[in-house]
Design a protein around this motif. Structure first.
Motif, PDB file in Angstrom:
ATOM      1  N   LEU A 138      79.489  61.483  37.624  1.00 33.41           N
ATOM      2  CA  LEU A 138      78.734  61.011  38.780  1.00 33.41           C
ATOM      3  C   LEU A 138      77.250  61.337  38.626  1.00 33.41           C
ATOM      4  O   LEU A 138      76.374  60.513  38.887  1.00 33.41           O
ATOM      5  CB  LEU A 138      79.297  61.641  40.055  1.00 33.41           C
ATOM      6  CG  LEU A 138      78.954  60.899  41.340  1.00 33.41           C
ATOM      7  CD1 LEU A 138      79.503  59.488  41.305  1.00 33.41           C
ATOM      8  CD2 LEU A 138      79.491  61.641  42.554  1.00 33.41           C
ATOM      9  N   ILE A 141      75.729  58.861  36.218  1.00 37.32           N
ATOM     10  CA  ILE A 141      75.500  57.532  36.797  1.00 37.32           C
ATOM     11  C   ILE A 141      74.287  57.567  37.715  1.00 37.32           C
ATOM     12  O   ILE A 141      73.447  56.672  37.706  1.00 37.32           O
ATOM     13  CB  ILE A 141      76.735  57.066  37.598  1.00 37.32           C
ATOM     14  CG1 ILE A 141      77.920  56.888  36.670  1.00 37.32           C
ATOM     15  CG2 ILE A 141      76.438  55.758  38.302  1.00 37.32           C
ATOM     16  CD1 ILE A 141      79.112  56.266  37.334  1.00 37.32           C
ATOM     17  N   LEU A 142      74.193  58.638  38.505  1.00 35.01           N
ATOM     18  CA  LEU A 142      73.065  58.769  39.439  1.00 35.01           C
ATOM     19  C   LEU A 142      71.739  58.761  38.693  1.00 35.01           C
ATOM     20  O   LEU A 142      70.817  58.035  39.053  1.00 35.01           O
ATOM     21  CB  LEU A 142      73.193  60.081  40.211  1.00 35.01           C
ATOM     22  CG  LEU A 142      73.827  60.005  41.588  1.00 35.01           C
ATOM     23  CD1 LEU A 142      74.030  61.403  42.138  1.00 35.01           C
ATOM     24  CD2 LEU A 142      72.935  59.196  42.514  1.00 35.01           C
ATOM     25  N   VAL A 144      70.929  57.781  35.585  1.00 36.21           N
ATOM     26  CA  VAL A 144      70.526  56.584  34.845  1.00 36.21           C
ATOM     27  C   VAL A 144      70.259  55.412  35.775  1.00 36.21           C
ATOM     28  O   VAL A 144      69.757  54.379  35.338  1.00 36.21           O
ATOM     29  CB  VAL A 144      71.554  56.139  33.766  1.00 36.21           C
ATOM     30  CG1 VAL A 144      71.718  57.189  32.706  1.00 36.21           C
ATOM     31  CG2 VAL A 144      72.865  55.763  34.384  1.00 36.21           C
ATOM     32  N   SER A 145      70.581  55.564  37.057  1.00 43.94           N
ATOM     33  CA  SER A 145      70.326  54.468  38.004  1.00 43.94           C
ATOM     34  C   SER A 145      68.904  54.505  38.545  1.00 43.94           C
ATOM     35  O   SER A 145      68.443  53.534  39.130  1.00 43.94           O
ATOM     36  CB  SER A 145      71.292  54.542  39.178  1.00 43.94           C
ATOM     37  OG  SER A 145      72.604  54.366  38.728  1.00 43.94           O
ATOM     38  N   VAL A 146      68.237  55.626  38.383  1.00 43.55           N
ATOM     39  CA  VAL A 146      66.883  55.735  38.935  1.00 43.55           C
ATOM     40  C   VAL A 146      65.887  55.417  37.816  1.00 43.55           C
ATOM     41  O   VAL A 146      65.820  56.142  36.840  1.00 43.55           O
ATOM     42  CB  VAL A 146      66.641  57.156  39.481  1.00 43.55           C
ATOM     43  CG1 VAL A 146      65.280  57.245  40.125  1.00 43.55           C
ATOM     44  CG2 VAL A 146      67.726  57.531  40.475  1.00 43.55           C
ATOM     45  N   PRO A 147      65.142  54.310  37.954  1.00 42.04           N
ATOM     46  CA  PRO A 147      64.187  53.960  36.903  1.00 42.04           C
ATOM     47  C   PRO A 147      63.156  55.077  36.711  1.00 42.04           C
ATOM     48  O   PRO A 147      62.891  55.831  37.644  1.00 42.04           O
ATOM     49  CB  PRO A 147      63.498  52.698  37.440  1.00 42.04           C
ATOM     50  CG  PRO A 147      64.281  52.253  38.601  1.00 42.04           C
ATOM     51  CD  PRO A 147      65.101  53.383  39.086  1.00 42.04           C
ATOM     52  N   TYR A 191      66.065  60.680  32.982  1.00 36.68           N
ATOM     53  CA  TYR A 191      66.598  59.343  32.784  1.00 36.68           C
ATOM     54  C   TYR A 191      67.498  59.260  31.559  1.00 36.68           C
ATOM     55  O   TYR A 191      68.491  58.556  31.552  1.00 36.68           O
ATOM     56  CB  TYR A 191      65.472  58.319  32.656  1.00 36.68           C
ATOM     57  CG  TYR A 191      65.996  56.909  32.560  1.00 36.68           C
ATOM     58  CD1 TYR A 191      66.480  56.262  33.695  1.00 36.68           C
ATOM     59  CD2 TYR A 191      66.055  56.241  31.352  1.00 36.68           C
ATOM     60  CE1 TYR A 191      66.997  54.997  33.627  1.00 36.68           C
ATOM     61  CE2 TYR A 191      66.572  54.968  31.264  1.00 36.68           C
ATOM     62  CZ  TYR A 191      67.040  54.341  32.408  1.00 36.68           C
ATOM     63  OH  TYR A 191      67.564  53.086  32.337  1.00 36.68           O
ATOM     64  N   ARG A 198      77.280  60.826  28.533  1.00 33.36           N
ATOM     65  CA  ARG A 198      78.471  59.991  28.724  1.00 33.36           C
ATOM     66  C   ARG A 198      79.104  59.630  27.383  1.00 33.36           C
ATOM     67  O   ARG A 198      80.324  59.562  27.251  1.00 33.36           O
ATOM     68  CB  ARG A 198      78.106  58.715  29.487  1.00 33.36           C
ATOM     69  CG  ARG A 198      77.676  59.000  30.902  1.00 33.36           C
ATOM     70  CD  ARG A 198      77.743  57.776  31.735  1.00 33.36           C
ATOM     71  NE  ARG A 198      79.114  57.495  32.128  1.00 33.36           N
ATOM     72  CZ  ARG A 198      79.471  56.511  32.934  1.00 33.36           C
ATOM     73  NH1 ARG A 198      78.581  55.712  33.407  1.00 33.36           N
ATOM     74  NH2 ARG A 198      80.727  56.321  33.260  1.00 33.36           N
TER      75      ARG A 198
ATOM     76  N   VAL B 284      70.230  49.573  41.816  1.00 38.59           N
ATOM     77  CA  VAL B 284      70.724  49.811  40.453  1.00 38.59           C
ATOM     78  C   VAL B 284      71.950  50.719  40.499  1.00 38.59           C
ATOM     79  O   VAL B 284      72.931  50.497  39.788  1.00 38.59           O
ATOM     80  CB  VAL B 284      69.616  50.432  39.569  1.00 38.59           C
ATOM     81  CG1 VAL B 284      70.165  50.747  38.194  1.00 38.59           C
ATOM     82  CG2 VAL B 284      68.440  49.494  39.459  1.00 38.59           C
ATOM     83  N   ASN B 288      75.637  50.052  38.865  1.00 40.12           N
ATOM     84  CA  ASN B 288      76.257  50.981  37.915  1.00 40.12           C
ATOM     85  C   ASN B 288      77.579  51.539  38.435  1.00 40.12           C
ATOM     86  O   ASN B 288      78.542  51.669  37.681  1.00 40.12           O
ATOM     87  CB  ASN B 288      75.302  52.126  37.591  1.00 40.12           C
ATOM     88  CG  ASN B 288      74.188  51.682  36.676  1.00 40.12           C
ATOM     89  OD1 ASN B 288      74.261  50.614  36.084  1.00 40.12           O
ATOM     90  ND2 ASN B 288      73.155  52.477  36.565  1.00 40.12           N
TER      91      ASN B 288
END
Lengths: 314, 301
Positions: A138, A141-142, A144-147, A191, A198, B284, B288
């Motif tokens: 989790l 995922i968090l 890598v979701s934030v640019p 990032y 993973r 995003v 994901n």
């Protein structure tokens, strides 16, 4: 065993040469075939038709494209990268120091990303589906979701404007300063570690399901020994490649971070060159970027061969 | 050409009618409901889609109208207008701009991803099924493009040809097409050895029929998961380009562009950069999480 290895290495290097030739053709086609564009780039948008033609004539731009291509490539080999219009210095004088600055940034980012993602990935992959696995997944995922530009904004809001602990600009105007390196590195790490973690997790989880691990457990070996002596070695082969191939993605973040924190690096230079149509600088920067990228790919292949006995002894 | 479609694995099922596809979608949704992460992702994505569709109804003001500049969140201007998320440097309502900005990103990210998929799928099918020279040439071309760090490709191309909608979409197709081709090619190489492909070849079906009707539908599982991840990544890419000043031109609201324009005021007015960053991150994250949920259910069966 030695000859096949040599053949393999030579093949990879041959492939690298092929790629660089193709890339140089692409860059040349994109930037140099339209001679009018080159003249406008060098003389500026307010130059007259006549001035441009004179300049093009004087610099041999009316010769056939293939002649110019070979000349262009051979100039690259002699280290003559042309003159930067934007900075009014030879391209080499501005590009190499900038590349060094980015290498510092990238080195520290990697120095944190590698141990951090390997540890997290192994912890998660050891027991698939366990709470620690779910927590790590989790978290990855968090992050890598934030640019990167959003991470930079959030970190700045907290550490620069809120707590006032760190400087918001990393221009290093008064010489090298460690404190100014913290935020750019932190953004890159945030990032990029998720992806490597993973991949490590997947690799570790796969190894844990193999027969030799089960055998080791059934032999009665302690958990700690099975993990450290049997599982880790094989589980870390795949992440090695992932880490080397990370260069292409790290550069994404590097450009954003250098722009966001005004760090004087290679990425910011490429961006500035592109925004100002500084053609020779764009050419040199993109060729260097691809060269580094392709070199890491070849290194990844060769390293993978050395690490993986199944390939090494084939 | 009728096969038994009630294959529970959901893998070897040629799509033969719209009704069937719908039934399958309902079944996938039922499966997705079991994945909490996937549902959370779906919720975020659907939320933003609804916001984008109903933007004119939800947004309190015109996103281009100018009010009093530099108002902080929750402040009221001299005429009594309330600005929940404040206003930007030229007095436009942040909330309305965020809401309308969802439209731009939710049009361009799927459009670019979908186009890249079209190109990647065609290339991958040709390389994988035709093989021979098709394979060699397409794979080599793909390798060369993939050896560029993608951001270099974007900066150089968009810097040279200019930042218009078509150029940005074209650059994304160029940069992500070869990656998609690799995945499709790998799947095709696996699927083409199956018996039903041999059966179709024996029946004398054309290459086109085999590629589109026999192979492609059976490769869709991994492709859907990848598409979802890629959608998130393309969203980030579009945001980064706008942040670097290479995005679509103003004044239409654009999340990445909003951060770029407000960067210099961030010291005194952090709300102007924070909210667009939260918006793009949540979208995003939605993509994901959804991809993760989809992968989870595809691994289960």
């Amino acid at each position: 065993m030695q000859i096949p290895v040599l053949v393999f290495v030579l093949k990879r290097i041959g492939y690298m040469v092929f790629t660089m030739v193709a890339v140089s053709l692409l860059v040349f086609l994109l930037l140099e075939v339209n001679v009018e564009g080159v003249a406008v780039g060098v003389l500026g948008p307010y130059s007259t038709e006549e001035q441009r033609n004179l300049w093009l004539e004087a610099n041999g731009y009316f010769r056939p494209a293939y002649v110019r291509y070979f000349e262009w490539v051979s100039r690259f080999f002699t280290g003559d990268l042309g003159h930067s219009v934007r900075f009014n210095v030879p391209v080499a004088d501005i590009m190499w120091p900038r590349l060094w600055n980015t290498a510092i940034l990238g080195f520290w980012a990697m120095a944190i990303i590698i141990p951090m993602s390997l540890v997290l990935g192994v912890l998660a992959g050891m027991k698939e589906g366990s709470p620690q696995d779910r927590a790590v997944s989790l978290l990855c995922i968090l992050t890598v979701s934030v640019p990167e530009f959003a991470t930079a904004t959030f970190f700045s809001a907290v550490f620069v404007f809120g707590l006032k602990w760190l400087p918001g600009i990393s221009a290093m105007t008064d010489g090298f300063d460690w404190v100014q390196l913290i935020l750019p590195v932190a953004v890159l790490v945030t990032y990029d570690f998720g992806y490597v973690a993973r991949m490590t997790r997947a690799s570790m989880a796969e190894v844990m399901t193999t027969a030799y691990i089960r055998t080791a457990f059934l032999k009665g070996l302690p958990y700690r020994i099975v993990i450290s002596k049997h599982a880790l070695r094989n589980a870390l082969i795949a992440p090695f490649t992932v880490i080397l191939l990370q260069f292409n993605w790290l550069l994404n973040g590097v450009i954003v971070v250098e722009f966001a924190f005004a760090y004087k690096g290679f990425g910011a230079l490429l961006l500035e060159a592109s925004l100002n149509e500084d053609i020779y600088l764009i050419e040199a920067c993109s060729m260097v970027a691809v060269f580094v990228a392709v070199s890491t790919q070849v290194l990844a292949d060769i390293g993978y061969m050395y690490l993986n006995p199944r390939i090494r002894f084939k | 050409m009728k096969k038994n479609n009630e294959n529970l694995s959901g893998k070897i099922v040629p799509a033969s009618s719209v009704g069937l596809a719908f039934k399958r979608a309902v079944k996938s949704f039922a499966l997705l409901k079991e994945s909490r992460i996937g549902m959370a992702g779906l919720f975020l994505v659907v939320l933003w889609i609804l916001i984008a569709i109903f933007a004119p109804l939800i947004a309190p003001y015109d996103p281009l109208a100018n009010f009093q500049p530099f108002l902080k969140p929750g402040m009221v201007d001299s005429k009594g207008n309330l600005f929940l998320l404040g206003t930007d440097q030229i007095g436009r309502d942040m909330l309305s701009r965020l809401i309308f900005g969802a439209r731009r990103v939710l049009i361009f990210a799927p459009l670019a991803t979908f186009s890249a998929y079209l190109v990647g799928i065609v290339m991958g099918l040709l390389a994988g099924y035709r093989g021979g020279w098709w394979d060699i040439v397409l794979t080599r071309v793909g390798d060369v493009i993939l050896s560029f760090p993608p951001i270099v490709l974007y900066i150089v191309i968009i810097g040279v040809v200019g930042a218009t909608a078509i150029n940005i979409v074209a650059a994304i197709i160029l940069a992500s097409g070869p990656g998609i081709m690799r995945i499709v090619r790998g799947l095709v190489l696996d699927i083409r050895t199956r018996e039903y492909i041999a059966a179709a070849e024996t029946r004398g079906e054309s290459d086109l029929f085999i590629m589109l009707v026999e192979i492609l539908p059976n490769a869709r599982g991994p492709l859907i998961v990848d598409a979802c991840l890629r959608l998130g990544f393309v969203t980030i890419t579009i945001g980064i380009l706008a942040f670097l000043g290479l995005g679509l031109p103003p004044p239409e609201p654009d999340w990445g562009g909003m951060v770029n324009e407000a960067r210099v005021f961030a010291l005194a007015f952090p709300h102007m950069t924070l909210f667009p960053c939260i918006a793009i991150s949540s979208l995003v994250l939605g993509f994901n999480l959804l991809a993760d949920g989809l992968r989870e259910i595809s691994l289960r069966d």
